[in-house]
Write a protein that holds these residues in place. Structure first.
Motif, PDB file in Angstrom:
ATOM      1  N   TYR A   1      -3.662   0.528  -2.691  1.00  0.00           N
ATOM      2  CA  TYR A   1      -2.494   0.696  -3.552  1.00  0.00           C
ATOM      3  C   TYR A   1      -1.810   2.042  -3.298  1.00  0.00           C
ATOM      4  CZ  TYR A   1       0.408   1.110  -7.718  1.00  0.00           C
ATOM      5  OH  TYR A   1       1.472   1.278  -8.572  1.00  0.00           O
ATOM      6  N   GLU A   2      -2.589   3.066  -3.019  1.00  0.00           N
ATOM      7  CA  GLU A   2      -2.030   4.401  -2.779  1.00  0.00           C
ATOM      8  C   GLU A   2      -1.276   4.491  -1.450  1.00  0.00           C
ATOM      9  OE1 GLU A   2      -1.660   6.707  -5.002  1.00  0.00           O
ATOM     10  OE2 GLU A   2      -2.708   5.384  -6.403  1.00  0.00           O
ATOM     11  N   GLN A   3      -1.561   3.552  -0.531  1.00  0.00           N
ATOM     12  CA  GLN A   3      -0.861   3.548   0.751  1.00  0.00           C
ATOM     13  C   GLN A   3       0.626   3.331   0.512  1.00  0.00           C
ATOM     14  OE1 GLN A   3      -2.653   1.182   3.894  1.00  0.00           O
ATOM     15  NE2 GLN A   3      -0.627   0.709   4.702  1.00  0.00           N
ATOM     16  N   GLY A   4       1.423   4.222   1.088  1.00  0.00           N
ATOM     17  CA  GLY A   4       2.872   4.132   0.909  1.00  0.00           C
ATOM     18  C   GLY A   4       3.354   4.783  -0.371  1.00  0.00           C
ATOM     19  N   ARG A   5       2.420   5.259  -1.165  1.00  0.00           N
ATOM     20  CA  ARG A   5       2.763   5.982  -2.385  1.00  0.00           C
ATOM     21  C   ARG A   5       2.300   7.428  -2.216  1.00  0.00           C
ATOM     22  NH1 ARG A   5       1.564   0.718  -3.749  1.00  0.00           N
ATOM     23  NH2 ARG A   5       3.166  -0.317  -5.003  1.00  0.00           N
ATOM     24  N   SER A   6       1.081   7.743  -2.638  1.00  0.00           N
ATOM     25  CA  SER A   6       0.595   9.112  -2.458  1.00  0.00           C
ATOM     26  C   SER A   6      -0.044   9.311  -1.080  1.00  0.00           C
ATOM     27  CB  SER A   6      -0.402   9.484  -3.562  1.00  0.00           C
ATOM     28  OG  SER A   6      -1.535   8.638  -3.499  1.00  0.00           O
ATOM     29  N   ASP A   7      -0.363   8.207  -0.390  1.00  0.00           N
ATOM     30  CA  ASP A   7      -0.944   8.273   0.961  1.00  0.00           C
ATOM     31  C   ASP A   7       0.091   7.784   1.969  1.00  0.00           C
ATOM     32  OD1 ASP A   7      -3.289   9.072  -0.242  1.00  0.00           O
ATOM     33  OD2 ASP A   7      -4.288   7.132  -0.049  1.00  0.00           O
ATOM     34  N   PRO A   8      -0.030   8.241   3.232  1.00  0.00           N
ATOM     35  CA  PRO A   8       0.924   7.802   4.252  1.00  0.00           C
ATOM     36  C   PRO A   8       0.815   6.302   4.536  1.00  0.00           C
ATOM     37  CG  PRO A   8      -0.695   9.364   5.176  1.00  0.00           C
ATOM     38  CD  PRO A   8      -1.027   9.163   3.734  1.00  0.00           C
ATOM     39  N   GLY A   9       1.874   5.744   5.087  1.00  0.00           N
ATOM     40  CA  GLY A   9       1.892   4.336   5.459  1.00  0.00           C
ATOM     41  C   GLY A   9       2.890   3.556   4.635  1.00  0.00           C
ATOM     42  N   SER A  10       2.942   2.267   4.904  1.00  0.00           N
ATOM     43  CA  SER A  10       3.842   1.371   4.182  1.00  0.00           C
ATOM     44  C   SER A  10       3.124   0.768   2.979  1.00  0.00           C
ATOM     45  CB  SER A  10       4.294   0.231   5.094  1.00  0.00           C
ATOM     46  OG  SER A  10       4.964   0.740   6.216  1.00  0.00           O
ATOM     47  N   VAL A  11       3.876   0.472   1.946  1.00  0.00           N
ATOM     48  CA  VAL A  11       3.320  -0.203   0.777  1.00  0.00           C
ATOM     49  C   VAL A  11       2.895  -1.605   1.207  1.00  0.00           C
ATOM     50  CG1 VAL A  11       3.862  -1.169  -1.487  1.00  0.00           C
ATOM     51  CG2 VAL A  11       4.665   1.118  -0.892  1.00  0.00           C
ATOM     52  N   VAL A  12       1.647  -1.945   0.919  1.00  0.00           N
ATOM     53  CA  VAL A  12       1.143  -3.277   1.275  1.00  0.00           C
ATOM     54  C   VAL A  12       0.686  -4.074   0.059  1.00  0.00           C
ATOM     55  CG1 VAL A  12       0.502  -2.679   3.632  1.00  0.00           C
ATOM     56  CG2 VAL A  12      -1.152  -2.365   1.807  1.00  0.00           C
ATOM     57  N   THR A  13       0.587  -3.425  -1.089  1.00  0.00           N
ATOM     58  CA  THR A  13       0.215  -4.145  -2.304  1.00  0.00           C
ATOM     59  C   THR A  13       0.915  -3.514  -3.492  1.00  0.00           C
ATOM     60  OG1 THR A  13      -1.603  -4.953  -3.679  1.00  0.00           O
ATOM     61  CG2 THR A  13      -1.879  -2.757  -2.731  1.00  0.00           C
ATOM     62  N   ASN A  14       1.177  -4.330  -4.474  1.00  0.00           N
ATOM     63  CA  ASN A  14       1.794  -3.847  -5.709  1.00  0.00           C
ATOM     64  C   ASN A  14       0.810  -3.805  -6.858  1.00  0.00           C
ATOM     65  OD1 ASN A  14       4.368  -3.328  -4.755  1.00  0.00           O
ATOM     66  ND2 ASN A  14       5.088  -5.392  -5.115  1.00  0.00           N
ATOM     67  N   VAL A  15      -0.470  -4.055  -6.578  1.00  0.00           N
ATOM     68  CA  VAL A  15      -1.438  -4.104  -7.669  1.00  0.00           C
ATOM     69  C   VAL A  15      -2.600  -3.144  -7.437  1.00  0.00           C
ATOM     70  CG1 VAL A  15      -0.845  -6.449  -8.372  1.00  0.00           C
ATOM     71  CG2 VAL A  15      -2.627  -6.112  -6.695  1.00  0.00           C
ATOM     72  N   GLN A  16      -3.028  -2.547  -8.515  1.00  0.00           N
ATOM     73  CA  GLN A  16      -4.164  -1.632  -8.481  1.00  0.00           C
ATOM     74  C   GLN A  16      -5.474  -2.402  -8.633  1.00  0.00           C
ATOM     75  OE1 GLN A  16      -3.039   1.119 -11.620  1.00  0.00           O
ATOM     76  NE2 GLN A  16      -2.095   2.486 -10.135  1.00  0.00           N
ATOM     77  N   GLY A  17      -6.583  -1.667  -8.538  1.00  0.00           N
ATOM     78  CA  GLY A  17      -7.901  -2.269  -8.659  1.00  0.00           C
ATOM     79  C   GLY A  17      -8.065  -3.078  -9.930  1.00  0.00           C
ATOM     80  N   GLY A  18      -8.659  -4.262  -9.781  1.00  0.00           N
ATOM     81  CA  GLY A  18      -8.864  -5.163 -10.906  1.00  0.00           C
ATOM     82  C   GLY A  18      -7.718  -6.125 -11.114  1.00  0.00           C
ATOM     83  N   GLU A  19      -6.591  -5.889 -10.436  1.00  0.00           N
ATOM     84  CA  GLU A  19      -5.403  -6.720 -10.605  1.00  0.00           C
ATOM     85  C   GLU A  19      -5.206  -7.697  -9.452  1.00  0.00           C
ATOM     86  OE1 GLU A  19      -3.301  -6.673 -13.275  1.00  0.00           O
ATOM     87  OE2 GLU A  19      -4.553  -5.180 -14.246  1.00  0.00           O
ATOM     88  N   SER A  20      -6.115  -7.709  -8.479  1.00  0.00           N
ATOM     89  CA  SER A  20      -5.986  -8.568  -7.304  1.00  0.00           C
ATOM     90  C   SER A  20      -7.090  -9.616  -7.287  1.00  0.00           C
ATOM     91  CB  SER A  20      -6.092  -7.720  -6.034  1.00  0.00           C
ATOM     92  OG  SER A  20      -6.185  -8.535  -4.878  1.00  0.00           O
ATOM     93  N   TYR A  21      -6.746 -10.818  -6.843  1.00  0.00           N
ATOM     94  CA  TYR A  21      -7.757 -11.865  -6.696  1.00  0.00           C
ATOM     95  C   TYR A  21      -8.775 -11.506  -5.622  1.00  0.00           C
ATOM     96  CZ  TYR A  21      -5.436 -14.930  -9.993  1.00  0.00           C
ATOM     97  OH  TYR A  21      -4.928 -15.464 -11.152  1.00  0.00           O
ATOM     98  N   HIS A  22      -8.426 -10.590  -4.711  1.00  0.00           N
ATOM     99  CA  HIS A  22      -9.401 -10.095  -3.728  1.00  0.00           C
ATOM    100  C   HIS A  22     -10.586  -9.433  -4.445  1.00  0.00           C
ATOM    101  CE1 HIS A  22      -7.240 -10.643   0.086  1.00  0.00           C
ATOM    102  NE2 HIS A  22      -6.135 -10.300  -0.554  1.00  0.00           N
ATOM    103  N   ASN A  23     -10.322  -8.750  -5.554  1.00  0.00           N
ATOM    104  CA  ASN A  23     -11.367  -8.038  -6.291  1.00  0.00           C
ATOM    105  C   ASN A  23     -12.389  -8.972  -6.922  1.00  0.00           C
ATOM    106  OD1 ASN A  23      -8.782  -5.871  -7.563  1.00  0.00           O
ATOM    107  ND2 ASN A  23      -9.971  -5.608  -5.702  1.00  0.00           N
ATOM    108  N   TYR A  24     -12.047 -10.245  -7.011  1.00  0.00           N
ATOM    109  CA  TYR A  24     -12.927 -11.230  -7.630  1.00  0.00           C
ATOM    110  C   TYR A  24     -13.468 -12.235  -6.609  1.00  0.00           C
ATOM    111  CZ  TYR A  24     -10.880  -9.009 -11.622  1.00  0.00           C
ATOM    112  OH  TYR A  24     -10.479  -8.045 -12.521  1.00  0.00           O
ATOM    113  N   GLY A  25     -13.256 -11.934  -5.325  1.00  0.00           N
ATOM    114  CA  GLY A  25     -13.757 -12.794  -4.252  1.00  0.00           C
ATOM    115  C   GLY A  25     -13.026 -14.112  -4.145  1.00  0.00           C
ATOM    116  N   LEU A  26     -11.775 -14.145  -4.578  1.00  0.00           N
ATOM    117  CA  LEU A  26     -11.024 -15.391  -4.628  1.00  0.00           C
ATOM    118  C   LEU A  26      -9.823 -15.412  -3.677  1.00  0.00           C
ATOM    119  CD1 LEU A  26     -11.067 -15.901  -8.513  1.00  0.00           C
ATOM    120  CD2 LEU A  26     -12.707 -16.747  -6.808  1.00  0.00           C
ATOM    121  N   ALA A  27      -9.726 -14.425  -2.779  1.00  0.00           N
ATOM    122  CA  ALA A  27      -8.565 -14.359  -1.891  1.00  0.00           C
ATOM    123  C   ALA A  27      -8.960 -13.864  -0.507  1.00  0.00           C
ATOM    124  CB  ALA A  27      -7.504 -13.437  -2.485  1.00  0.00           C
TER     125      ALA A  27
END
Length: 180
Positions: free
Chosen positions: A75-101
């Motif tokens: 989430y910090e990528q493209g915001r406080s860290d260098p790079g392009s924004v690749v996600t709009n959701v923080q930890g706990g807000e992504s289905y990846h965090n629950y093993g579903l994506a």
């Protein structure tokens, strides 16, 4: 003030009813966070790779389960860290965090990967990307490219009818062994 009393009374009753419903139906469950892909998501991901290969398309799963810390770093990528924004959701807000994506990319013969939605490597006149998406949908995945607000073209998920709100409160799909 007396004209507003019936409205205030009804509003208070509705709020009490809503609070009661939320507390009784969506209370926090003491469930540990998953640490891997849901078994069905893993199985369908393997089938996706196989079925794409049968069409002459090689794909690579570029991301799957992600911890909350990994999600926050992304989430910090493209915001406080260098790079392009690749996600709009923080930890706990992504289905990846629950093993579903999972996320995927097209793998070329030289082993490199591309995210080109129009590439036709199997030369059948159709976009390889969209052929993979069609297979994924047949397997039960939802595609992030269909989203209205933030189209996430590499993203595939199985939410099992659960919202992020429910997952954050401990709801888990059937078949998820939280002890692993």
């Amino acid at each position: 003030m007396t004209k507003n009393r019936p409205f205030l009374f009804v509003t208070v009753i509705i709020l009490i009813g809503l609070i009661y419903y939320v507390v009784n139906n969506f209370s926090l469950e003491d469930q540990p966070m998953p640490t891997q892909l849901h078994p069905l998501v893993l199985e369908k991901s393997d089938q996706l790779i196989e079925q794409a290969e049968q069409k002459g398309i090689t794909i690579r799963i570029t991301d799957e389960f992600r911890s909350i810390a990994e999600q926050n770093n992304l989430y910090e990528q493209g915001r406080s860290d260098p790079g392009s924004v690749v996600t709009n959701v923080q930890g706990g807000e992504s289905y990846h965090n629950y093993g579903l994506a999972i996320d995927f990319a097209i793998e070329l013969e030289d082993g490199s990967v591309i995210w080109d939605l129009s590439y036709d490597g199997n030369q059948n006149g159709e976009s390889d990307w969209m052929e993979v998406v069609d297979i994924a949908k047949e397997l039960g995945f939802t595609w992030g490219g269909d989203w209205e607000n933030f189209r996430d073209y590499p993203h595939l998920q199985m939410d099992f009818g659960l919202s992020i709100w429910e997952l954050k409160r401990g709801k888990r799909p059937e078949g998820m062994d939280e002890t692993e």
